[in-house]
Design a protein around this motif. Structure first.
Motif, PDB file in Angstrom:
ATOM      1  N   HIS A 405       0.882  -1.355  -0.116  1.00 62.37           N
ATOM      2  CA  HIS A 405      -0.033   0.194   0.198  1.00 62.37           C
ATOM      3  C   HIS A 405       1.358   1.251   0.582  1.00 62.37           C
ATOM      4  N   LEU A 406       2.154   1.216  -0.925  1.00 62.42           N
ATOM      5  CA  LEU A 406       2.850   2.278  -0.886  1.00 62.42           C
ATOM      6  C   LEU A 406       2.463   2.917  -2.143  1.00 62.42           C
ATOM      7  N   ALA A 407       2.460   4.152  -2.724  1.00 69.49           N
ATOM      8  CA  ALA A 407       3.145   4.827  -3.835  1.00 69.49           C
ATOM      9  C   ALA A 407       4.577   4.158  -4.454  1.00 69.49           C
ATOM     10  N   PRO A 408       4.118   4.465  -5.761  1.00 65.72           N
ATOM     11  CA  PRO A 408       5.755   4.507  -6.226  1.00 65.72           C
ATOM     12  C   PRO A 408       6.946   5.024  -6.047  1.00 65.72           C
ATOM     13  N   ASP A 409       6.409   6.357  -4.914  1.00 63.16           N
ATOM     14  CA  ASP A 409       7.503   7.148  -4.778  1.00 63.16           C
ATOM     15  C   ASP A 409       7.925   6.695  -3.445  1.00 63.16           C
ATOM     16  N   GLY A 410       6.667   5.552  -2.928  1.00 63.95           N
ATOM     17  CA  GLY A 410       7.673   5.165  -1.502  1.00 63.95           C
ATOM     18  C   GLY A 410       5.754   5.752  -0.256  1.00 63.95           C
ATOM     19  N   THR A 411       5.522   6.661  -0.536  1.00 63.03           N
ATOM     20  CA  THR A 411       4.949   7.424   0.001  1.00 63.03           C
ATOM     21  C   THR A 411       3.418   6.328   0.462  1.00 63.03           C
ATOM     22  N   PRO A 412       2.279   6.233   1.423  1.00 58.86           N
ATOM     23  CA  PRO A 412       1.698   6.071   1.612  1.00 58.86           C
ATOM     24  C   PRO A 412       0.246   6.044   1.243  1.00 58.86           C
ATOM     25  N   LEU A 413      -0.389   5.372   0.610  1.00 58.90           N
ATOM     26  CA  LEU A 413      -1.399   5.097  -0.651  1.00 58.90           C
ATOM     27  C   LEU A 413      -2.515   5.652  -0.064  1.00 58.90           C
ATOM     28  N   PRO A 414      -3.376   6.078  -0.425  1.00 56.05           N
ATOM     29  CA  PRO A 414      -4.679   7.399   0.499  1.00 56.05           C
ATOM     30  C   PRO A 414      -5.472   6.104   1.012  1.00 56.05           C
ATOM     31  N   GLY A 415      -5.137   5.939   2.251  1.00 56.92           N
ATOM     32  CA  GLY A 415      -6.761   5.284   2.940  1.00 56.92           C
ATOM     33  C   GLY A 415      -5.638   4.248   3.892  1.00 56.92           C
ATOM     34  N   ALA A 416      -3.988   3.867   3.782  1.00 51.78           N
ATOM     35  CA  ALA A 416      -3.452   3.034   4.251  1.00 51.78           C
ATOM     36  C   ALA A 416      -3.238   3.074   5.433  1.00 51.78           C
ATOM     37  N   VAL A 417      -3.480   4.334   5.629  1.00 51.08           N
ATOM     38  CA  VAL A 417      -2.887   4.338   7.075  1.00 51.08           C
ATOM     39  C   VAL A 417      -4.151   5.225   7.954  1.00 51.08           C
ATOM     40  N   ARG A 418      -4.909   4.522   9.254  1.00 49.49           N
ATOM     41  CA  ARG A 418      -6.608   4.773   9.404  1.00 49.49           C
ATOM     42  C   ARG A 418      -6.186   5.582  10.300  1.00 49.49           C
ATOM     43  N   PRO A 419      -6.569   6.687  11.084  1.00 49.34           N
ATOM     44  CA  PRO A 419      -6.481   7.291  11.739  1.00 49.34           C
ATOM     45  C   PRO A 419      -7.246   6.513  13.469  1.00 49.34           C
ATOM     46  N   ALA A 420      -5.605   6.533  14.419  1.00 46.54           N
ATOM     47  CA  ALA A 420      -6.478   6.076  14.990  1.00 46.54           C
ATOM     48  C   ALA A 420      -7.426   7.321  16.718  1.00 46.54           C
TER      49      ALA A 420
END
Length: 459
Positions: A405-420
């Motif tokens: 769930h990372l973009a080609p530049d290494g950043t997380p894709l949208p929604g990859a990290v759920r806010p706690a």
């Protein structure tokens, strides 16, 4: 009093957690350990973690994107990546996205949990970009450097060490106690039901032939649990179908391998890393040749070891002894004629060589510790620079990153990290139970359904 270093270990299975946590202990003896388990099919159970016997100050389960958010938010001095190559690559590119320029960042360490007998180039290039790529022996260090130099990549990160779990008391013959044979099985070697049933039958046959001996079949996991490799044909189920069952002096056992070896007089395996633990303690060790010496089995790694043997030879009383030169090259024992330095157990130097390897008889982690200390002392570290980029591997790298769930530049894709924040405890528990149920269904499919489908389809 100096502040304890904060070390994070990210692991994706029970064996890699053991390697990562013990490696952290070797590299940074006085540290605060935070453990992270990468969510996936091989995420270990509480029982498996307890059997490993290595505890963290805090342990939690995360995705790759969640781990990257954690190391951006919290300061860690050293991060040990005890993962398969693709996951290591994803974290390295994620770290590169977090620190695109020289900065005060964690020291990134990775390596291998045991014998490296397959996918050498692929696995190594996926680990390139870490500050230290640990090699468990002089033999491995030379191979690792050759791969990196062969593609024109910087090989300075390759650092010779040793397996961190080598240790235990030297072997003493049984004497008056029962002679104990340990058969260390593997989840996926061999992989066919017929071959695994054959090995089980031979172990049981050895017990019948030698009723004065105890034969222990050392298992890696219980049905429904997964380790580094998929186990479609668990020995527990094969034992249930064994004609006549197991004899009274042959039984299935679990537990910490080091503790099982404490009472062993002979270790038998196809190609398990347990063989290196056994040889380190000078326990007679047999690498089975019954199914051939083949790359697919991994026993070709032991060519020249002096340990290759068949069940027929073992039945006849053979107790193989390791070749001293081979053992030294593999980082298992000191070179012949070398007296280990005091306290050098479980990490004995294997010989000087290219790239500032340990001197004979010294602590094999001394060079790695010095490298880590030097990096920690630096005001800034350069951005991680993996060999694989969108320029060198445009058709390979994006797929690896997308799986995490990372973009080609290494950043997380949208929604990859759920806010706690804002999520109720009930919702978190429900999600955890759903994940566990899904894992159970997956493991059931692998171990029960898939073999049936293959038989019915004659696949």
């Amino acid at each position: 009093m100096p502040e304890r270093k904060r070390v994070a270990v990210l692991a994706d299975s029970d064996t890699r957690w053991k390697w990562g946590a013990l490696t952290a202990r070797r590299l940074v003896p006085d540290h605060q350990l935070t453990g992270f388990l990468l969510r996936g099919r091989a995420t270990p159970t509480a029982r498996q973690l307890g059997e490993v016997g290595v505890r963290a100050d805090r342990l939690s389960e995360v995705t790759c994107a969640e781990f990257l958010a954690e190391i951006e938010r919290e300061r860690y001095d050293v991060i040990v990546l005890a993962l398969v190559g693709g996951a290591v690559q994803a974290v390295l590119h994620g770290a590169r996205a977090l620190w695109p320029a020289p900065a005060r960042r964690p020291v990134l360490v990775t390596g291998y949990v045991g014998v490296v007998y397959e996918k050498l180039a692929d696995g190594l290039l996926l680990r390139h970009g870490a500050d230290l790529v640990l090699a468990n022996s002089r033999h491995d260090a030379e191979r690792f450097r050759a791969v990196y130099e062969g593609v024109g990549a910087d090989a300075a990160a390759v650092t010779e060490t040793a397996l961190p779990f080598l240790g235990g008391a030297p072997y003493e013959p049984a004497g008056s106690r029962a002679h104990t044979v340990v058969f260390a099985v593997q989840p996926s070697v061999p992989d066919s039901r017929a071959d695994r049933a054959y090995l089980l039958e031979r172990a049981a046959g050895h017990a019948r032939l030698h009723p004065d001996r105890d034969v222990l079949i050392k298992l890696r996991s219980k049905p429904g649990e997964h380790t580094t490799h998929l186990e479609e044909q668990p020995y527990q189920r094969l034992a249930e179908r064994l004609p006549g069952g197991l004899p009274a002096n042959c039984r299935l056992v679990y537990g910490n391998m080091g503790e099982v070896l404490d009472g062993a007089d002979l270790l038998v395996t196809v190609s398990s890393t347990a063989a290196l633990e056994s040889l380190h303690r000078s326990i007679p060790t047999a690498i089975l040749t019954d199914l051939g010496i083949r790359e697919a089995l991994g026993n070709h790694h032991f060519l020249g070891s002096g340990c290759l043997a068949s069940w027929d030879q073992i039945d006849s009383g053979l107790l193989p002894a390791g070749d001293p030169v081979w053992l030294a090259a593999q980082g298992v024992l000191p070179a012949p004629g070398v007296v280990p330095a005091p306290g050098a157990d479980a990490g004995t130097g294997t010989g000087a060589g290219k790239g500032a390897d340990p001197a004979p008889g010294t602590d094999a982690y001394a060079v790695a510790r010095a490298k880590v200390a030097g990096l920690l002392a630096a005001a800034r570290l350069p951005s991680p620079a993996p060999y694989y980029t969108r320029t060198t591997a445009p058709g390979y790298l994006p797929g690896i990153l997308a799986r995490h769930h990372l973009a080609p530049d290494g950043t997380p894709l949208p929604g990859a990290v759920r806010p706690a924040a804002g999520e109720s405890r009930l919702r978190r528990r429900l999600r955890a139970h759903l994940r566990e149920a899904a894992r159970g269904a997956y493991r059931h499919g692998v171990q029960r359904v898939a073999p049936v489908i293959r038989r019915l389809g004659e696949l």
